[in-house]
Design a protein around this motif. Structure first.
Motif, PDB file in Angstrom:
ATOM      1  N   HIS A 286      99.426 -76.614  35.267  1.00  0.00           N
ATOM      2  CA  HIS A 286      98.114 -77.253  35.152  1.00  0.00           C
ATOM      3  C   HIS A 286      97.736 -77.454  33.690  1.00  0.00           C
ATOM      4  O   HIS A 286      97.304 -78.546  33.275  1.00  0.00           O
ATOM      5  N   LYS A 287      97.918 -76.410  32.898  1.00  0.00           N
ATOM      6  CA  LYS A 287      97.602 -76.518  31.466  1.00  0.00           C
ATOM      7  C   LYS A 287      98.443 -77.609  30.809  1.00  0.00           C
ATOM      8  O   LYS A 287      97.967 -78.350  29.958  1.00  0.00           O
ATOM      9  N   TYR A 288      99.702 -77.684  31.219  1.00  0.00           N
ATOM     10  CA  TYR A 288     100.603 -78.686  30.625  1.00  0.00           C
ATOM     11  C   TYR A 288     100.075 -80.098  30.887  1.00  0.00           C
ATOM     12  O   TYR A 288     100.047 -80.949  29.986  1.00  0.00           O
TER      13      TYR A 288
ATOM     14  N   GLU B 285      99.405 -72.151  36.963  1.00  0.00           N
ATOM     15  CA  GLU B 285      98.479 -72.222  35.828  1.00  0.00           C
ATOM     16  C   GLU B 285      99.140 -72.915  34.645  1.00  0.00           C
ATOM     17  O   GLU B 285      98.534 -73.756  33.980  1.00  0.00           O
TER      18      GLU B 285
ATOM     19  N   GLU C 144      97.090 -80.996  31.390  1.00  0.00           N
ATOM     20  CA  GLU C 144      95.896 -81.254  30.578  1.00  0.00           C
ATOM     21  C   GLU C 144      96.244 -81.668  29.154  1.00  0.00           C
ATOM     22  O   GLU C 144      95.546 -82.435  28.524  1.00  0.00           O
ATOM     23  N   GLN C 145      97.350 -81.135  28.656  1.00  0.00           N
ATOM     24  CA  GLN C 145      97.678 -81.353  27.246  1.00  0.00           C
ATOM     25  C   GLN C 145      98.688 -82.472  27.005  1.00  0.00           C
ATOM     26  O   GLN C 145      98.761 -83.005  25.899  1.00  0.00           O
TER      27      GLN C 145
ATOM     28  N   LEU D 103     102.831 -71.627  27.772  1.00  0.00           N
ATOM     29  CA  LEU D 103     101.604 -71.705  28.582  1.00  0.00           C
ATOM     30  C   LEU D 103     101.570 -70.689  29.726  1.00  0.00           C
ATOM     31  O   LEU D 103     100.771 -70.826  30.651  1.00  0.00           O
TER      32      LEU D 103
END
Lengths: 340, 340
Positions: free
Chosen positions: A70-72, A67, A74-75, A62
């Motif tokens: 944050h993506k982690y 960033e 979300e998933q 990611l």
């Protein structure tokens, strides 16, 4: 044996550390019987925690920094609960003002009974006494190879290889950036400004190089080495510090004519009154000096002892992977059973 | 914590070891919380044993070797009973034929549940597999810094400072006598025979220098390093060994003309089939080589790793006191509580 890790700071070195424990997971299991499980990451803006372990494989895909965290989130499912683990790895940016946020994190982790492995210097340099006393009181262990020249063994040698010796004097070339600049000035007859610029172009020196060139980074490492190996309780104010900014082409040429070359030496020695004195300053050494062969971004250190003579270590990768590897070493040595 | 020691071999190094634990007794107590008590000495002709500890102070005044032990027995009460202690320090003369008497002593001590600190190489070199298996079976620990370049940290770095790295290659200047001879030949343009004679006059080379100059001593150290750090189970027969006896003035001059100098390098590297290969041979290195600065009786070693780059250690007193200090370090690191 499962070892649960919490990492603070997901910058270049932090991410490199995560990569390393991922890459080396089966090697470490096989060699040391340790299953390293990353259960938490504290980033600048986000926290990830899962008591069973984060999915490193995904995380590494990611990107980096906030960033990625944050993506982690979300998933993947993360838990909003108190973080718990065996060892706290501190890799936030070094802050020499007050050591935060690393200091707060470290004191909190100590309170929770976690061992500490610090890669960044700020907390230890600004708050040595407070942190080491807290560590002793809570009976946790504190390691900081990553903060004391990283892949170059310094603390290990002092604590372990020289056990039983009296360390009478320490001399080190502890900063790769300044050593690169001095090497350039010596070999290519360039001015300080030109050599610095070259170092910046190569990504060796930072845009704001002051921490390195002022001698401050070397002083921080010297301080940590002295406080742990020579039992001082000094702060940066106890160190006489001179950087390399004022070295002229003429200084270098003059040294060269005498068969000498400048090194930014960090030195600990005993003063006339028996006190330990700490000093960082450019010093023209001749070719027989134990650190004369420390060239370019390399680092090196010499310990002068009563029974083992002079013992030097030289080298060690001066990059984020080397720093991460130093922290990984600390983690392994804290929990391994088979050697120590 | 009381640590009872039994020493085998009361030659130069053995006596130096006894001196050191005497001199450093209060330092070691204070620094590491260890009270070292010498309860037994096994000499060539006499044994001393007292479960409460021998009187070192007296012993050291009685001279050296068998004579000293004999005088001690005449003056002090010793016990004729089975020796018992925590750690067995092996310092008998190196015997590369079959490792005895050290090997018998070590196996006996292991059977009695004692940890082993070996200064001499014979037993470990000739009987690595047998001794390490016996150690594992009895759950005792075996250390041998004194047998692997002594005051120069070699094993420590591989086992401890590089924990978690893959060691891809090792290069060492592991023998001070040959390095002295090669340095003399290089600097003074002397022949091998002249340089050897000078080394003998200075007490650096022995009257029979063959173990050193044939490369055998370097090979023994390389073998122990490879077997412990690279997990081989090799014997001396697996090493390609070439000494320095055939180096001519012309060889040296030719190297010098190319800016190179000869070192007797001990090397471990990976062969084409993935196997570990061990080699000792004279090798002309240029001035940028990590061990080029290892001069005179100095020793040095470089570990090439996957994550920490190249890490060298250089120096360490090449004398009996340095060897004794290396054994003392092993004893301390086996039992200390405060760091490891």
């Amino acid at each position: 044996m499962q070892i649960k890790l919490i990492l603070a700071g997901y910058g270049t070195v932090g991410k490199e550390f995560v990569k390393l424990i991922h890459e080396k997971s089966s090697f470490i299991q096989k060699e040391f019987g340790l299953e390293l499980i990353l259960v938490g990451i504290i980033g600048r803006d986000f926290k990830l925690y899962h008591p069973e372990g984060l999915c490193i494989d995904t995380l590494l895909k990611l990107g980096g920094g906030s960033e990625a965290l944050h993506k982690y989130i979300e998933q993947h499912s993360v838990r909003n609960e108190k973080m718990n683990g065996h060892v706290f790895v501190e890799s936030t940016p070094t802050n020499l003002e007050n050591g935060n946020p690393g200091k707060q994190y470290i004191l909190q982790a100590i309170e929770n009974g976690m061992d500490i492995v610090s890669i960044s210097k700020g907390a230890l340099v600004t708050s040595w006494k407070e942190i080491s006393e807290a560590g002793r009181a809570a009976n946790v262990r504190i390691r900081y190879s990553g903060a004391t020249a990283a892949a170059l063994p310094t603390l290990d040698i002092g604590q372990f290889s020289l056990a039983g010796c009296k360390i009478e004097r320490i001399e080190g070339v502890l900063n790769g950036t300044t050593n690169y600049i001095l090497t350039k000035m010596h070999e290519d007859n360039t001015s300080y400004a030109e050599a610095l610029q070259q170092a910046q172009q190569k990504g060796i020196a930072e845009t704001n190089p002051s921490l390195d060139v002022s001698g401050m980074d070397s002083a921080c490492k010297l301080l940590l080495l002295s406080n742990s190996l020579l039992h001082t309780e000094y702060t940066l104010e106890d160190i006489s510090i001179e950087g390399i900014e004022n070295l002229s082409k003429q200084d270098i040429r003059k040294a060269k004519e005498q068969g000498k070359q400048f090194k930014l030496l960090a030195r600990a020695y005993t003063g006339d009154a028996g006190e330990v004195r700490l000093e960082v300053q450019p010093y023209a050494v001749d070719s027989s000096h134990s650190l004369a062969s420390v060239i370019g971004t390399e680092k090196g250190i010499t310990f002068y002892t009563d029974t083992m003579g002079a013992v030097s270590s030289i080298g060690g990768a001066s990059n984020p992977r080397g720093a991460a590897a130093a922290a990984l070493k600390d983690v392994i040595n804290l929990y391994r059973k088979n050697i120590l």
